[in-house]
Design an enzyme around this catalytic site. Structure first.
Site, mmCIF file in Angstrom:
data_model
loop_
_atom_site.group_PDB
_atom_site.id
_atom_site.type_symbol
_atom_site.label_atom_id
_atom_site.label_comp_id
_atom_site.label_asym_id
_atom_site.label_seq_id
_atom_site.Cartn_x
_atom_site.Cartn_y
_atom_site.Cartn_z
ATOM 1 N N ASP A 160 36.434 -5.030 -1.801
ATOM 2 C CA ASP A 160 35.947 -5.353 -3.150
ATOM 3 C C ASP A 160 36.504 -5.742 -4.099
ATOM 4 O OD1 ASP A 160 34.908 -7.523 -4.827
ATOM 5 O OD2 ASP A 160 32.724 -7.366 -3.980
ATOM 6 N N ASP A 163 42.362 -6.561 -9.351
ATOM 7 C CA ASP A 163 43.450 -7.438 -8.370
ATOM 8 C C ASP A 163 44.013 -6.396 -8.132
ATOM 9 O OD1 ASP A 163 42.134 -9.442 -9.574
ATOM 10 O OD2 ASP A 163 43.438 -9.292 -11.627
HETATM 11 N N1 AG3 Z 1 35.862 -8.358 -7.172
HETATM 12 C C1 AG3 Z 1 37.730 -9.268 -6.645
HETATM 13 C C2 AG3 Z 1 37.579 -9.372 -8.437
HETATM 14 C C3 AG3 Z 1 39.326 -10.267 -8.679
HETATM 15 C C4 AG3 Z 1 39.009 -11.267 -9.787
HETATM 16 N N2 AG3 Z 1 40.555 -11.181 -10.561
HETATM 17 C C5 AG3 Z 1 40.562 -11.534 -11.631
HETATM 18 N N3 AG3 Z 1 40.040 -12.587 -12.584
HETATM 19 N N4 AG3 Z 1 41.706 -12.223 -12.451
HETATM 20 C C6 AG3 Z 1 35.022 -9.231 -7.038
HETATM 21 C C7 AG3 Z 1 34.285 -8.479 -7.966
HETATM 22 C C8 AG3 Z 1 32.763 -9.526 -6.953
HETATM 23 N N5 AG3 Z 1 32.182 -8.616 -6.200
#
Ligand code: AG3
Length: 282
Positions: A160, A163
């Site tokens: 998780d 990007d």
């Molecule tokens: N993790 C994935 C985030 C990706 C979002 N990318 C973007 N907004 N460009 C999320 C964290 C949540 N646990």
């Protein structure tokens, strides 16, 4: 770029001038951690919003559209996931969803930036007690190094991250996938978020190709996530005998999910045709 105080709006700009924006009531935090710039907003309609290095990580209202989809398809495809590793996920949403599975005896989360965990605990209604669950172990550290060093084997590894561009890029490399494969039990399942289908298509293709060199089978799927330039992509790598096209509906029923629909699991595999063609190398 980012927060516009006059407009009372926050916009995340993706490549090619594609934006995702929220009306905000106020900015609650803006700080530089050792690893990234962290911002926290109170939005008008979606609760609080966490932003890292200018990219929206989650809005409280609708974050399940990401966390449910990252976690449950993979864990429900595995016959008996007991030991789970999460890399990243500092807000606790992924950990929370993992711990909803009764089969899970142990969930280790390795997050590089402890400030994200602290901010989540102080401000966000996301972890909902997950950090205090006796089955959970939260480690501050670099997930790449942790995976290299551990003697443990995991039924599921869940990435998780931010990007597949920038600091998290290493988590999308063939070397990292080899390491993850080695630390999976047999059978084992690996799942990662893989960016915007439309705006990070090349990164998705690169990650897919690298995973195909390592795992026994690789699957891709997508889902509309609130707060991201949707649809959002996910990649699954399998070790051993798991058919990711099937999930355990009996275990699924107990979860009472809101976004991911295990009875319509096959709809996850919908991809714009040109992306499917690219992924399949045609
Ligand atoms: N993790 C994935 C985030 C990706 C979002 N990318 C973007 N907004 N460009 C999320 C964290 C949540 N646990």
């Amino acid at each position: 770029m980012g927060y516009n105080e006059e407009e009372r709006a926050f916009i995340e700009w993706y490549p090619m001038g594609y934006g995702v924006g929220f009306k905000v009531k106020r900015r609650l935090l803006e700080l530089q951690t050792k690893y990234q710039r962290l911002e926290l907003y109170e939005t008008e309609g979606f609760g609080k919003m966490l932003v890292l290095d200018g990219t929206i990580q989650l809005v409280e209202v609708g974050e399940e559209s990401y966390h449910e989809v990252l976690v449950h398809p993979a864990l429900l495809a595995h016959p008996n996931p007991r030991n789970v590793l999460i890399i990243g996920g500092g807000d606790g949403g992924t950990l929370r969803e993992v711990l909803r599975h009764k089969t899970v005896e142990r969930a280790t989360m390795v997050e590089i930036d402890e400030i994200v965990v602290e901010v989540a605990q102080l401000y966000l209604d996301v972890a909902r007690g997950a950090f205090d669950d006796p089955r959970a172990k939260v480690i501050t550290g670099d997930g790449v190094k942790y995976l290299e060093g551990t003697e443990e084997r995991f039924d599921a590894i869940i990435v998780d991250s931010t990007d597949p561009v920038g600091p998290a890029k290493l988590l999308f490399s063939e070397d990292f996938y080899r390491n993850a494969y080695a630390k999976l039990s047999d059978p084992g399942v690996y799942v990662t978020q893989a960016g915007s289908v439309y705006l990070f298509t090349n990164e998705l293709l690169d990650a897919y190709r690298a995973m195909k060199k390592v795992f026994d089978r690789v699957y891709y799927f997508s889902f509309p996530v609130i707060g991201y330039a949707s649809p959002w992509s996910f990649l699954v790598g399998i070790k051993g005998e798991i058919d990711f096209r099937k999930v355990d509906l009996e275990r699924a029923r107990e979860l009472e999910l809101y976004y991911y629909d295990p009875e319509r699991h096959e709809t996850l595999f919908q991809m714009p045709r040109y992306v499917r063609k690219l992924l399949e190398g045609q």
